[in-house]
Design a protein around this motif. Structure first.
Motif, mmCIF file in Angstrom:
data_model
loop_
_atom_site.group_PDB
_atom_site.id
_atom_site.type_symbol
_atom_site.label_atom_id
_atom_site.label_comp_id
_atom_site.label_asym_id
_atom_site.label_seq_id
_atom_site.Cartn_x
_atom_site.Cartn_y
_atom_site.Cartn_z
ATOM 1 N N VAL A 89 -39.071 6.935 25.470
ATOM 2 C CA VAL A 89 -39.244 7.540 26.792
ATOM 3 C C VAL A 89 -39.416 9.041 26.632
ATOM 4 O O VAL A 89 -38.568 9.720 26.041
ATOM 5 C CB VAL A 89 -38.034 7.249 27.703
ATOM 6 N N ILE A 90 -40.533 9.557 27.156
ATOM 7 C CA ILE A 90 -40.771 10.995 27.212
ATOM 8 C C ILE A 90 -40.610 11.438 28.663
ATOM 9 O O ILE A 90 -41.261 10.898 29.563
ATOM 10 C CB ILE A 90 -42.174 11.354 26.696
ATOM 11 N N VAL A 91 -39.721 12.377 28.892
ATOM 12 C CA VAL A 91 -39.405 12.847 30.237
ATOM 13 C C VAL A 91 -40.264 14.055 30.587
ATOM 14 O O VAL A 91 -40.458 14.957 29.760
ATOM 15 C CB VAL A 91 -37.901 13.199 30.342
ATOM 16 N N LEU A 92 -40.784 14.071 31.823
ATOM 17 C CA LEU A 92 -41.491 15.232 32.360
ATOM 18 C C LEU A 92 -40.535 15.997 33.256
ATOM 19 O O LEU A 92 -39.913 15.420 34.149
ATOM 20 C CB LEU A 92 -42.711 14.787 33.176
ATOM 21 N N THR A 93 -40.397 17.284 33.012
ATOM 22 C CA THR A 93 -39.471 18.089 33.799
ATOM 23 C C THR A 93 -40.130 19.399 34.229
ATOM 24 O O THR A 93 -40.945 19.961 33.485
ATOM 25 C CB THR A 93 -38.184 18.387 33.007
ATOM 26 N N PHE B 151 -39.058 15.424 25.702
ATOM 27 C CA PHE B 151 -39.358 15.935 27.029
ATOM 28 C C PHE B 151 -40.544 16.887 26.939
ATOM 29 O O PHE B 151 -40.790 17.508 25.904
ATOM 30 C CB PHE B 151 -38.149 16.651 27.646
ATOM 31 N N VAL B 152 -41.283 16.966 28.038
ATOM 32 C CA VAL B 152 -42.422 17.875 28.147
ATOM 33 C C VAL B 152 -42.240 18.648 29.444
ATOM 34 O O VAL B 152 -42.006 18.056 30.501
ATOM 35 C CB VAL B 152 -43.763 17.118 28.158
ATOM 36 N N VAL B 153 -42.334 19.972 29.371
ATOM 37 C CA VAL B 153 -42.132 20.833 30.538
ATOM 38 C C VAL B 153 -43.459 21.027 31.263
ATOM 39 O O VAL B 153 -44.492 21.285 30.647
ATOM 40 C CB VAL B 153 -41.540 22.190 30.110
ATOM 41 N N LYS B 154 -43.423 20.886 32.586
ATOM 42 C CA LYS B 154 -44.604 21.141 33.405
ATOM 43 C C LYS B 154 -44.855 22.648 33.484
ATOM 44 O O LYS B 154 -43.901 23.422 33.449
ATOM 45 C CB LYS B 154 -44.402 20.572 34.809
ATOM 46 N N PRO B 155 -46.120 23.101 33.611
ATOM 47 C CA PRO B 155 -47.348 22.303 33.681
ATOM 48 C C PRO B 155 -47.656 21.621 32.346
ATOM 49 O O PRO B 155 -47.415 22.186 31.277
ATOM 50 C CB PRO B 155 -48.420 23.330 34.044
ATOM 51 N N ILE B 156 -48.178 20.422 32.455
ATOM 52 C CA ILE B 156 -48.352 19.566 31.285
ATOM 53 C C ILE B 156 -49.672 19.865 30.585
ATOM 54 O O ILE B 156 -50.729 19.938 31.221
ATOM 55 C CB ILE B 156 -48.319 18.090 31.713
ATOM 56 N N HIS B 157 -49.613 20.039 29.287
ATOM 57 C CA HIS B 157 -50.814 20.113 28.463
ATOM 58 C C HIS B 157 -51.037 18.729 27.866
ATOM 59 O O HIS B 157 -50.224 18.245 27.076
ATOM 60 C CB HIS B 157 -50.646 21.162 27.360
ATOM 61 N N SER B 158 -52.117 18.080 28.266
ATOM 62 C CA SER B 158 -52.323 16.683 27.893
ATOM 63 C C SER B 158 -52.372 16.489 26.382
ATOM 64 O O SER B 158 -51.907 15.470 25.863
ATOM 65 C CB SER B 158 -53.603 16.141 28.536
ATOM 66 N N GLU B 159 -52.922 17.475 25.665
ATOM 67 C CA GLU B 159 -52.995 17.341 24.206
ATOM 68 C C GLU B 159 -51.593 17.265 23.598
ATOM 69 O O GLU B 159 -51.344 16.467 22.675
ATOM 70 C CB GLU B 159 -53.761 18.516 23.593
#
Length: 218
Positions: free
Chosen positions: A75-79, A98-106
């Motif tokens: 599970v990768i969380v977007l925050t 986890f990936v911090v918004k704004p999200i870089h799709s790459e």
């Protein structure tokens, strides 16, 4: 590879789905916490992308519920915030990343590939149904002590069946799971693959349910 995206923002979800599909993923979407909690076949997905800021119990509540049930899918969380306290809480709840918004799709795609590879390397449970055993780590199918010789697509099709033995799987569902890109999906090709697999497994192993799809008999 199949993903579940849990995101209530329809615009962001649409953008992510397009980019992930372009990278070869097939993406399901749950739009709220309850849909995510009730998702029927979570363990068949390669990974989950989970927004932390969902209404209701929120992404953290969903994550804790999944892990409490023994779900092992990465599970990768977007925050939106990403401060260290929140990151610690998310990781302690069972998130893999986890990936911090704004999200870089790459970046998101690279993290997905890394965690999916790691999950596969750790080994997936052996599947058993219809007198067969399928080892996803070794990509080996055995019947009565003998290995079956299957093509890549025959193996993938059998794995889909063995994850839901006794269930009717529609042609559309099978095509979506086998071919991430809609342009690659062909009804005739699926019928040929099912026919070839049936010959190798035995004519009674896969039942055609007229008007509904196919079922692997237990």
């Amino acid at each position: 590879m199949r993903l579940l995206l849990v995101e209530d923002d329809a615009g962001l979800a649409d953008r992510l789905i397009r980019r992930l599909a372009g990278a070869g993923f097939a993406v399901d979407r749950a739009a709220d916490s309850q849909s995510a909690l009730d998702w029927p076949d979570l363990d068949t997905h390669s990974a989950v992308i989970l927004d932390l800021g969902l209404p209701g119990v929120g992404g953290l509540g969903v994550l804790r519920a999944w892990r409490g049930r023994g779900c092992r899918v990465p599970v990768i969380v977007l925050t939106a915030r990403g401060d260290w306290r929140e990151k610690v809480e998310v990781l302690n709840a069972g998130a893999d990343d986890f990936v911090v918004k704004p999200i870089h799709s790459e970046e998101l795609i690279a993290r997905l590939h890394a965690h999916i590879r790691r999950s596969e390397d750790q080994g997936a449970p052996v599947l058993a149904a219809a007198g067969l055993t399928l080892n996803p780590t070794a990509r080996l199918v055995m019947r009565e002590g003998e290995a079956l010789e299957l093509s890549r697509q025959e193996y993938r099709l059998l794995e889909v069946f063995m994850r839901r033995p006794g269930h009717i799987l529609s042609q559309a569902d099978l095509l979506e799971r086998l071919y991430p890109l809609a342009a690659e999906r062909d009804w005739n090709t699926l019928e040929v693959q099912v026919s070839r697999l049936r010959r190798k497994l035995g004519r009674n192993a896969i039942t055609t349910v007229r008007g509904l799809g196919y079922r692997l008999e237990k």
